[in-house]
Each structure stands twice: as C-alpha cells, then as structure tokens.
Design a protein around this motif. Structure first.
Motif, PDB file in Angstrom:
ATOM      1  N   GLN A  49       0.825  -1.207   0.000  1.00 36.12           N
ATOM      2  CA  GLN A  49       0.000   0.000   0.000  1.00 36.12           C
ATOM      3  C   GLN A  49       0.861   1.259   0.000  1.00 36.12           C
ATOM      4  O   GLN A  49       0.623   2.199  -0.764  1.00 36.12           O
ATOM      5  CB  GLN A  49      -0.928   0.002   1.223  1.00 36.12           C
ATOM      6  CG  GLN A  49      -2.034   1.041   1.142  1.00 36.12           C
ATOM      7  CD  GLN A  49      -3.003   0.774   0.001  1.00 36.12           C
ATOM      8  OE1 GLN A  49      -3.562  -0.324  -0.123  1.00 36.12           O
ATOM      9  NE2 GLN A  49      -3.214   1.763  -0.859  1.00 36.12           N
ATOM     10  N   ALA A  77      -0.340  -2.520  -6.591  1.00 35.79           N
ATOM     11  CA  ALA A  77      -1.791  -2.462  -6.444  1.00 35.79           C
ATOM     12  C   ALA A  77      -2.381  -3.866  -6.276  1.00 35.79           C
ATOM     13  O   ALA A  77      -3.259  -4.091  -5.430  1.00 35.79           O
ATOM     14  CB  ALA A  77      -2.412  -1.771  -7.653  1.00 35.79           C
ATOM     15  N   ASN A  93      -5.895  -4.322  -4.511  1.00 32.91           N
ATOM     16  CA  ASN A  93      -6.640  -3.302  -5.251  1.00 32.91           C
ATOM     17  C   ASN A  93      -6.601  -3.692  -6.726  1.00 32.91           C
ATOM     18  O   ASN A  93      -5.870  -3.113  -7.535  1.00 32.91           O
ATOM     19  CB  ASN A  93      -6.015  -1.922  -5.027  1.00 32.91           C
ATOM     20  CG  ASN A  93      -6.877  -0.788  -5.572  1.00 32.91           C
ATOM     21  OD1 ASN A  93      -7.741  -1.012  -6.425  1.00 32.91           O
ATOM     22  ND2 ASN A  93      -6.653   0.418  -5.087  1.00 32.91           N
ATOM     23  N   GLN A 145      -8.773  -3.422  -9.123  1.00 28.65           N
ATOM     24  CA  GLN A 145      -9.264  -2.444 -10.087  1.00 28.65           C
ATOM     25  C   GLN A 145      -8.160  -1.460 -10.469  1.00 28.65           C
ATOM     26  O   GLN A 145      -7.978  -1.152 -11.654  1.00 28.65           O
ATOM     27  CB  GLN A 145     -10.458  -1.685  -9.513  1.00 28.65           C
ATOM     28  CG  GLN A 145     -11.061  -0.693 -10.487  1.00 28.65           C
ATOM     29  CD  GLN A 145     -12.283   0.011  -9.918  1.00 28.65           C
ATOM     30  OE1 GLN A 145     -12.575  -0.085  -8.723  1.00 28.65           O
ATOM     31  NE2 GLN A 145     -13.004   0.735 -10.756  1.00 28.65           N
ATOM     32  N   ARG A 146      -7.423  -0.974  -9.464  1.00 29.35           N
ATOM     33  CA  ARG A 146      -6.333  -0.045  -9.739  1.00 29.35           C
ATOM     34  C   ARG A 146      -5.226  -0.736 -10.525  1.00 29.35           C
ATOM     35  O   ARG A 146      -4.615  -0.153 -11.421  1.00 29.35           O
ATOM     36  CB  ARG A 146      -5.777   0.503  -8.422  1.00 29.35           C
ATOM     37  CG  ARG A 146      -4.865   1.707  -8.593  1.00 29.35           C
ATOM     38  CD  ARG A 146      -5.618   2.885  -9.108  1.00 29.35           C
ATOM     39  NE  ARG A 146      -4.759   4.048  -9.271  1.00 29.35           N
ATOM     40  CZ  ARG A 146      -4.925   4.933 -10.220  1.00 29.35           C
ATOM     41  NH1 ARG A 146      -5.919   4.794 -11.105  1.00 29.35           N
ATOM     42  NH2 ARG A 146      -4.127   5.975 -10.311  1.00 29.35           N
ATOM     43  N   GLN A 152     -11.594  -9.426  -9.500  1.00 28.73           N
ATOM     44  CA  GLN A 152     -12.797  -8.596  -9.550  1.00 28.73           C
ATOM     45  C   GLN A 152     -14.041  -9.395  -9.931  1.00 28.73           C
ATOM     46  O   GLN A 152     -15.135  -8.842 -10.011  1.00 28.73           O
ATOM     47  CB  GLN A 152     -12.601  -7.464 -10.577  1.00 28.73           C
ATOM     48  CG  GLN A 152     -11.501  -6.482 -10.203  1.00 28.73           C
ATOM     49  CD  GLN A 152     -11.311  -5.413 -11.270  1.00 28.73           C
ATOM     50  OE1 GLN A 152     -12.060  -4.442 -11.334  1.00 28.73           O
ATOM     51  NE2 GLN A 152     -10.319  -5.595 -12.125  1.00 28.73           N
TER      52      GLN A 152
END
Length: 249
Positions: free
Chosen positions: A106, A134, A139, A141-142, A173
């Motif tokens: 992060q 990411a 994360n 999506q990122r 996702q």
C-alpha cells in the motif's frame, strides 16, 4: 620442459588476448599479454576476466541473498535514509521498490503513483511496478487500470507478464470472461510456464476441470524434465499448482 611451460603461458596469454578483443578492452592489454605472457595473464585475469565472469556474478547473487536473509530490512532502511536525506524522484522509486519487496504494497503503491504524476509520468516500468503493488495491496481495479495504460502506451512492453497479471486482476474482480480471455491470450501468444500454471490454477478454482486438467497434464510433462534448480526457480507457481490440484486424481 621449459619450452612446454613457455608454450602453455603463451596459449593462456593468447586466450586472454582473444577475450580482450572480443570484449573491446583497451589495446594496451594485448601488448601486456603478449610481451609478458605469465605476469600479464595473471594481471588480466584478476583485473578484467574474473570480475566479468559468471562465477563472480553468481557469487554476488549468493552474497545478496545471504545479506537479505540475515538482515531483511537492510535495503528498506537504506532506501528510507536516502530518501529522507535527499527526497529525489530516484530515491522515491528506490524506497517504493524496497517497500514492495518488504511486503508493504500500500505504501509502495502511493509512492509509485506519486512518481507517475511527475517527470516519470510516461515511465512504463514504474507503472508496471505500480500495477504489481496495487495487486499485492488487493486493489485489483487499480492494478487493471495501470496495466491497461501500459498496454495502450506499448502493447509489446512485458506483454506476457502484463497479460497474466491483468488476467489475475480481472479474476479478483470476478470478471470471469475478461479473465479467461486474458489467460488464453497469455497462453496462446506466449505459452510460458507461468501463464499456463496460473491459467490452470484459475480454471481449477472455477471448476473448469477440462481446461485445468489439460493444462496440468502439459505442465507435468515439462516439470518432469526440470532440474532441481529449475524447480527452485518456479517454487511459487509449483506451490500454487499443488494447492489447486490437491486431492485431484
């Protein structure tokens, strides 16, 4: 007997002279080697040949692994100190890499993306690292956004790895069809062990055992021919495969 020794020294000197020509060393090395065969060869070996040899390269890698094992936080501390002292973009990138290596994705992602807003905004290597950070930070999506930007800028940049990570990001996702398309592209276009292994793991997780078993059979044929070093090199995908197919006959 002295002639034999002299001949051997000359052969060694000629060997190093050929090496000097091929590696484009300065011309005075050839003069030294042919004028002073024994002494010149010893000096050339220590000054030029040994530092460039694979032996030194492997020794350096072993030493780096040893340092990392004994003091895993060393690079992160050094990178943080360098950035605190001189907060340049280069030191920021170094710190971000150290954070990613230290399993702090992060924080690494924040630094990589900060770099992408400045002079390195079009640096695909940094955007690729941001995508990895990411994904590690969960994360997806990122991650996909960064990978799509990489692909749009240069479709050939790390094409296999980008397809594979994008497939995994889509899978995280829950975008099943997009994930399958990316896995198939990675396998069809590149066919690396990693792409087939990850596709097999994903297919097994989806219950698509026809695809998973077919890929697993191909992989087992490849793995059977591997040396121990190759198995060690692919330890993580092998672990994931074993977990995905545990109990499968």
């Amino acid at each position: 007997m002295p002639y034999i020794g002299l001949g051997l020294h000359l052969l060694i000197a000629i060997f190093f002279a050929v090496h000097a020509v091929r590696t484009r060393q300065q011309i005075f090395w050839i003069f030294i080697l042919l004028s002073f065969p024994l002494l010149g060869s010893v000096i050339y070996f220590l000054a030029i040949y040994l530092p460039e040899s694979r032996l030194t390269h492997h020794a350096g890698k072993v030493a780096a692994v040893a340092v990392k094992t004994l003091d895993p936080g060393r690079e992160l501390r050094a990178a943080q100190q360098a950035y605190d002292y001189t907060p340049t973009a280069q030191n920021q990138i170094r710190l971000a890499k150290a954070l990613l290596e230290a399993d702090q994705p992060q924080q690494a992602l924040a630094l990589f993306e900060n770099c992408l807003s400045g002079v390195f905004s079009e640096d695909l290597e940094i955007r690729w690292l941001a995508a990895q950070a990411a994904f590690a930070a969960q994360n997806a999506q990122r991650c996909a956004q960064h990978l799509q930007a990489v692909r749009q800028a240069n479709p050939q940049f790390r094409a296999d790895a980008v397809s594979l990570l994008l497939a995994r990001a889509y899978a995280e996702q829950g975008e099943i069809e997009q994930a399958r398309a990316q896995f198939q592209e990675a396998v069809t276009r590149h066919g690396s062990f990693e792409s087939r292994a990850e596709y097999a793991v994903w297919a097994a997780g989806q219950g698509d055992w026809a695809t998973a078993d077919a890929l697993h059979a191909e992989l087992k044929t490849v793995i059977a021919r591997w040396s121990r070093a190759q198995r060690d090199m692919h330890k993580e995908p092998l672990r994931r495969l074993a977990s995905a197919f545990a109990g499968r006959r």
